[in-house]
Design an enzyme around this catalytic site. Structure first.
Site, PDB file in Angstrom:
ATOM      1  N   GLY A  43      70.481 -44.181  95.193  1.00  0.00           N
ATOM      2  CA  GLY A  43      69.865 -43.620  93.905  1.00  0.00           C
ATOM      3  C   GLY A  43      69.450 -42.617  93.852  1.00  0.00           C
TER       4      GLY A  43
ATOM      5  N   GLY B  36      55.717 -14.688  91.810  1.00  0.00           N
ATOM      6  CA  GLY B  36      55.300 -13.981  92.645  1.00  0.00           C
ATOM      7  C   GLY B  36      55.729 -12.405  92.326  1.00  0.00           C
TER       8      GLY B  36
ATOM      9  CB  THR C  41      60.962 -11.132  93.346  1.00  0.00           C
ATOM     10  OG1 THR C  41      60.596 -10.505  94.772  1.00  0.00           O
ATOM     11  CG2 THR C  41      62.298 -10.769  92.593  1.00  0.00           C
TER      12      THR C  41
ATOM     13  CD  GLU D 118      52.064  -9.939  93.334  1.00  0.00           C
ATOM     14  OE1 GLU D 118      52.209  -9.204  92.878  1.00  0.00           O
ATOM     15  OE2 GLU D 118      52.318 -11.691  93.699  1.00  0.00           O
ATOM     16  CE1 TYR D 119      48.296  -7.953  91.131  1.00  0.00           C
ATOM     17  CE2 TYR D 119      50.233  -6.681  90.668  1.00  0.00           C
ATOM     18  CZ  TYR D 119      49.762  -7.815  91.426  1.00  0.00           C
ATOM     19  OH  TYR D 119      49.551  -7.046  92.992  1.00  0.00           O
TER      20      TYR D 119
ATOM     21  CE1 TYR E 103      48.580 -10.247  99.879  1.00  0.00           C
ATOM     22  CE2 TYR E 103      46.845 -11.444 100.639  1.00  0.00           C
ATOM     23  CZ  TYR E 103      47.575 -11.411  99.869  1.00  0.00           C
ATOM     24  OH  TYR E 103      48.651 -12.793  99.400  1.00  0.00           O
ATOM     25  CG  ASP E 104      50.908  -6.131 100.344  1.00  0.00           C
ATOM     26  OD1 ASP E 104      50.280  -5.705 101.789  1.00  0.00           O
ATOM     27  OD2 ASP E 104      51.179  -6.951  99.815  1.00  0.00           O
TER      28      ASP E 104
ATOM     29  CD1 TRP F  84      52.205 -12.636 102.100  1.00  0.00           C
ATOM     30  CD2 TRP F  84      53.170 -14.297 100.951  1.00  0.00           C
ATOM     31  NE1 TRP F  84      53.821 -12.501 102.291  1.00  0.00           N
ATOM     32  CE2 TRP F  84      54.116 -13.831 100.773  1.00  0.00           C
ATOM     33  CE3 TRP F  84      52.332 -14.873 100.092  1.00  0.00           C
ATOM     34  CZ2 TRP F  84      55.126 -13.910 100.246  1.00  0.00           C
ATOM     35  CZ3 TRP F  84      53.278 -15.380  99.320  1.00  0.00           C
ATOM     36  CH2 TRP F  84      55.225 -15.155  99.580  1.00  0.00           C
TER      37      TRP F  84
END
Length: 423
Positions: free
Chosen positions: A102, A130, A132, A171-172, A239-240, A378
């Site tokens: 299958g 994401g 990218t 984003e975003y 974050y970042d 993350w």
């Protein structure tokens, strides 16, 4: 030390948080039920199976409530597609036969389904976009037709792969029109999830979440109240806050601003969370995102100071996996005002901002006091194991985690082994 009054306030806040999280989530927009405990979610990247050699079986599944499997790509017409079919459903792991009858799913998809069977409180969500792969979101969300295509395509992958929901990482949104189209896109997905559940899953509540910005330039464009109605979780990417784009070294994920060292805290989590709540998002739908990595700065005298370069990293310049930190020769320091930590080596003049287990415990206590919905990390491959694990530290600190069961019955999956429950 807290005064008696401050202790009383803290106790009231804690009781409010527990009360809020003891009640199932509901709204008029189709979100009928979600887990009443805290989320302890983690992103799992399909590219992590290669050089990082982090496989689904390496996840600390018993400590996790949600795995956010990233990422799927999106076309301008709204169609969702795999960016790596080998990792997703072709790779044969140990025990996988080449002679199965299958059409069958292998790769991470099969491994995650097997983990779900072994850990019934661990849900798996399909994350789309994401940094990218956000380019086509504006077009995909721009019309009713493309939104419907997106919703049907996303839910199609969810049921084929045996997942528990959809996570959208756009984003975003760049302006008010895109922000409103984002809401319409999410409403279309929610409707498609409910339609699928009514027909094939006995009305089961499949989950819907987004990864959300913590910078005011981005979050001030969002339709907070409408997002709060349609979503189960808003995973705040707290974050970042500082990096190669910054003029000074800074904290990567601090809770508060530090007025005595403003260069070190250009952004902060407390302001972001309050903006979402003030805008109409229920506090217990906000999940605090935390990094399992550090951002580095070279040739600097300390936090909030000028620097020259970001140096190398574990997989890309300027970013170090948490499991590589702190480096030998570096001393870990924490800013008790900002609630942010970093390592510094005076001999190399390298500073790396990252969260320690103690800082995770501080953040968990803080989010409980705010009545938030839990934690998100993350990403999984960068973690340590044992007592130094940030995911484990969060798990222990949260206490009462979401215990709703995942879903295993997908009678119309296109994959025979998922249709049969891997039996």
């Amino acid at each position: 030390m807290l005064s008696f009054v401050k202790k009383s306030i803290a106790l009231v806040a804690a009781l409010q948080a527990v009360t809020a999280l003891a009640t199932p989530i509901s709204s008029e927009a189709g979100v009928e039920k979600r887990g009443s405990g805290f989320a302890n979610a983690v992103y799992f990247t399909n590219w992590g199976i290669y050089g990082r050699n982090f496989q689904p079986a390496d996840l600390p599944a018993s400590e996790i409530t949600h795995v956010l499997y990233s990422f799927m790509n999106v076309r301008a017409d709204g169609t969702i597609f795999s960016g790596d079919t080998y990792a997703d459903y072709e790779k044969h792991y140990a025990g996988d036969s080449w002679n199965d009858v299958g059409t069958n799913a292998y790769g991470c998809v099969k491994q995650l389904y097997l983990l779900k069977k072994q850990n019934r409180n661990m849900k798996v969500m399909l994350s789309i976009g994401g940094w990218t792969w956000s380019t086509n979101f504006p077009a995909a969300a721009s019309s009713a037709a493309t939104r419907k295509t997106f919703a049907q395509s996303a839910v199609g992958f969810m049921k084929d792969w045996g997942f528990d929901g959809i996570d959208i990482d756009w984003e975003y949104p760049a302006d008010a029109t895109q922000a409103q189209n984002m809401v319409l896109l999410l409403q279309a997905v929610r409707s498609e999830l409910d339609s699928y559940a009514a027909q094939y899953a006995k009305g089961h509540h499949f989950l819907l979440s987004i990864a959300a910005p913590a910078g005011p330039d981005n979050y001030n464009k969002l339709k907070f109240a409408e997002l709060g109605k349609v979503l189960d979780y808003i995973n705040l990417m707290a974050y970042d806050y500082a990096g190669s784009w910054s003029n000074y070294t800074g904290h990567d994920a601090n809770i508060y601003a530090n007025p005595q060292n403003p260069n070190a805290t250009p952004y902060n989590t407390d302001d972001a969370v309050q903006a979402y709540i003030n805008g109409g998002v229920p506090a217990n739908k906000i999940v605090l995102g935390m990094p399992i990595y550090g951002r580095s700065f070279q040739q600097t005298e300390g936090i909030g100071k000028p620097y020259n370069g970001i140096g190398s990293g574990s997989w890309e310049n300027g970013i170090w996996d948490y499991k590589a930190l702190p480096k030998a020769g570096a001393t870990v320091k924490c800013d008790d005002t900002a609630k942010g930590c970093y390592s510094y080596d005076p001999s190399t003049k390298e500073l790396i901002s990252f969260d320690t287990p103690a800082m995770i415990s501080t953040k968990v206590s803080w989010l409980k006091g705010k009545g938030l919905g839990g934690t998100m990390f993350w990403e999984a491959s960068a973690s340590k194991k044992g007592s130094d694990s940030l995911i484990s530290t969060s798990h222990q600190g949260l206490g009462s985690q979401d215990s709703t069961q995942n879903y295993l019955d997908y009678p119309n999956s296109k994959y025979d082994n998922i249709k049969k429950g891997m039996n």
